[in-house]
Design a protein around this motif. Sequence first.
Motif, mmCIF file in Angstrom:
data_model
loop_
_atom_site.group_PDB
_atom_site.id
_atom_site.type_symbol
_atom_site.label_atom_id
_atom_site.label_comp_id
_atom_site.label_asym_id
_atom_site.label_seq_id
_atom_site.Cartn_x
_atom_site.Cartn_y
_atom_site.Cartn_z
ATOM 1 N N UNK A 1 -11.958 -2.601 7.383
ATOM 2 C CA UNK A 1 -12.725 -2.418 6.159
ATOM 3 C C UNK A 1 -11.901 -2.645 4.907
ATOM 4 N N UNK A 2 -10.623 -2.270 4.955
ATOM 5 C CA UNK A 2 -9.756 -2.412 3.797
ATOM 6 C C UNK A 2 -8.312 -2.506 4.251
ATOM 7 N N UNK A 3 -7.532 -3.282 3.502
ATOM 8 C CA UNK A 3 -6.100 -3.363 3.743
ATOM 9 C C UNK A 3 -5.407 -2.746 2.535
ATOM 10 N N UNK A 4 -4.448 -1.842 2.780
ATOM 11 C CA UNK A 4 -3.884 -1.041 1.704
ATOM 12 C C UNK A 4 -2.360 -1.117 1.689
ATOM 13 N N UNK A 5 -1.848 -1.328 0.480
ATOM 14 C CA UNK A 5 -0.419 -1.175 0.220
ATOM 15 C C UNK A 5 -0.260 -0.071 -0.810
ATOM 16 N N UNK B 1 2.754 -1.132 3.421
ATOM 17 C CA UNK B 1 1.449 -1.206 4.060
ATOM 18 C C UNK B 1 1.166 0.101 4.791
ATOM 19 N N UNK B 2 -0.005 0.674 4.571
ATOM 20 C CA UNK B 2 -0.356 1.952 5.203
ATOM 21 C C UNK B 2 -1.785 1.890 5.735
ATOM 22 N N UNK B 3 -2.050 2.679 6.765
ATOM 23 C CA UNK B 3 -3.406 2.827 7.260
ATOM 24 C C UNK B 3 -4.225 3.622 6.244
ATOM 25 N N UNK B 4 -5.518 3.412 6.261
ATOM 26 C CA UNK B 4 -6.403 4.065 5.286
ATOM 27 C C UNK B 4 -6.220 5.584 5.291
ATOM 28 N N UNK B 5 -6.184 6.185 6.472
ATOM 29 C CA UNK B 5 -6.110 7.642 6.561
ATOM 30 C C UNK B 5 -4.742 8.195 6.131
ATOM 31 N N UNK B 6 -3.750 7.328 6.062
ATOM 32 C CA UNK B 6 -2.402 7.758 5.653
ATOM 33 C C UNK B 6 -2.073 7.391 4.213
ATOM 34 N N UNK B 7 -3.029 6.844 3.506
ATOM 35 C CA UNK B 7 -2.813 6.453 2.111
ATOM 36 C C UNK B 7 -3.035 7.676 1.228
ATOM 37 N N UNK B 8 -1.967 8.399 0.942
ATOM 38 C CA UNK B 8 -2.068 9.662 0.212
ATOM 39 C C UNK B 8 -1.091 9.683 -0.950
ATOM 40 N N UNK B 9 -1.469 10.403 -2.019
ATOM 41 C CA UNK B 9 -0.595 10.581 -3.169
ATOM 42 C C UNK B 9 -0.454 12.074 -3.447
ATOM 43 N N UNK C 1 2.817 -8.854 -7.749
ATOM 44 C CA UNK C 1 2.121 -10.118 -7.471
ATOM 45 C C UNK C 1 2.363 -10.560 -6.028
ATOM 46 N N UNK C 2 3.595 -10.454 -5.576
ATOM 47 C CA UNK C 2 3.908 -10.818 -4.191
ATOM 48 C C UNK C 2 3.151 -9.936 -3.198
ATOM 49 N N UNK C 3 3.049 -8.640 -3.523
ATOM 50 C CA UNK C 3 2.337 -7.709 -2.648
ATOM 51 C C UNK C 3 0.853 -8.037 -2.608
ATOM 52 N N UNK D 1 6.410 5.272 -10.883
ATOM 53 C CA UNK D 1 4.990 4.925 -10.830
ATOM 54 C C UNK D 1 4.446 5.061 -9.409
ATOM 55 N N UNK D 2 3.191 5.433 -9.332
ATOM 56 C CA UNK D 2 2.434 5.285 -8.093
ATOM 57 C C UNK D 2 1.628 4.006 -8.237
ATOM 58 N N UNK D 3 1.793 3.078 -7.313
ATOM 59 C CA UNK D 3 1.048 1.819 -7.434
ATOM 60 C C UNK D 3 0.366 1.459 -6.121
ATOM 61 N N UNK D 4 -0.831 0.999 -6.259
ATOM 62 C CA UNK D 4 -1.749 0.848 -5.134
ATOM 63 C C UNK D 4 -2.414 -0.521 -5.163
ATOM 64 N N UNK D 5 -2.533 -1.132 -4.002
ATOM 65 C CA UNK D 5 -3.271 -2.390 -3.837
ATOM 66 C C UNK D 5 -4.239 -2.208 -2.670
ATOM 67 N N UNK D 6 -5.525 -2.401 -2.930
ATOM 68 C CA UNK D 6 -6.545 -2.322 -1.878
ATOM 69 C C UNK D 6 -7.312 -3.639 -1.839
#
Length: 283
Positions: free
Chosen positions: A2-6, A11-19, A72-74, A110-115
Amino acid sequence: MDALIYLNGEKVDYENAKVSVEDRGFLFGDGIYEVIRVYNGRFFYLNRHIERLKKGAEQIYLDLDFGVENLVETIKKAVKESGFKDASVYVQVTRGAAPRQHAFPSNTKCTWLVIVREVKPQPQEYYENGVMAITVPDERWTRCNIKTVQLLANCIAKEKAKRAGAYEAIFHRGDIITEASSSNVFMVKDGKIFTHPANNLILHGITRYAVLEIIKNNNFELYEETFSKEKLFEADEVFLTGTMTEVMPIVKIDGKIIGDGVPGKITMKIMEDFRRLTETIDC
């Protein structure tokens, strides 16, 4: 998938994407974001989104300490790994985690997120037949040109539109139309196209920019100036622009029919040219 997350470059799984619970984006809305469209594997004005992110960061004194080139690379890596040909890329950067205080903390990262998510197109009948909108008072702050995550007023407006059975909520400050909850607003009268000037009261939309170029290339008369609710209701055509909205014709506002009640010729021409543009732009 459903989604790919950095998150923070990893790279993290959706359920492990925590701040952190003390992340300032969570506590204060202290952050900025972008939504970037990918068409058939091609980025639509990625460079302009990144430039706007950098400018927004400067305006809120946010140091992009992870490096813009790294971001940008990410983004490119995430889109490639997702396998999605048509995608949306959500980028968010906050000032990071620190004990709660209003003044900006020192030495935070910074906390930075790419979905990355696959795009589900808007129903084709929206573009063929047009959609409805309502008007609501613009109750946001006066730095709307900065794309911050402080979107509660926008969310309330969008919810009002949803409850009214409308596609979008169009903002007005006093009697002046500014933009909409998640899009920019254009109107056409007697062959002339009007849109609010790109000042601090609207977001300088990337799709708005692309449409301005299309308008100039077609030699349409363009006026970047304010106009009233009354003028909006008297328009021959009204349309919205936005990353996920693209070019969307509006045929009814607050129950009042706009023009002939169908998408107008100028709107349709701009829509056609925009779709052609999405087939060629890759930057």
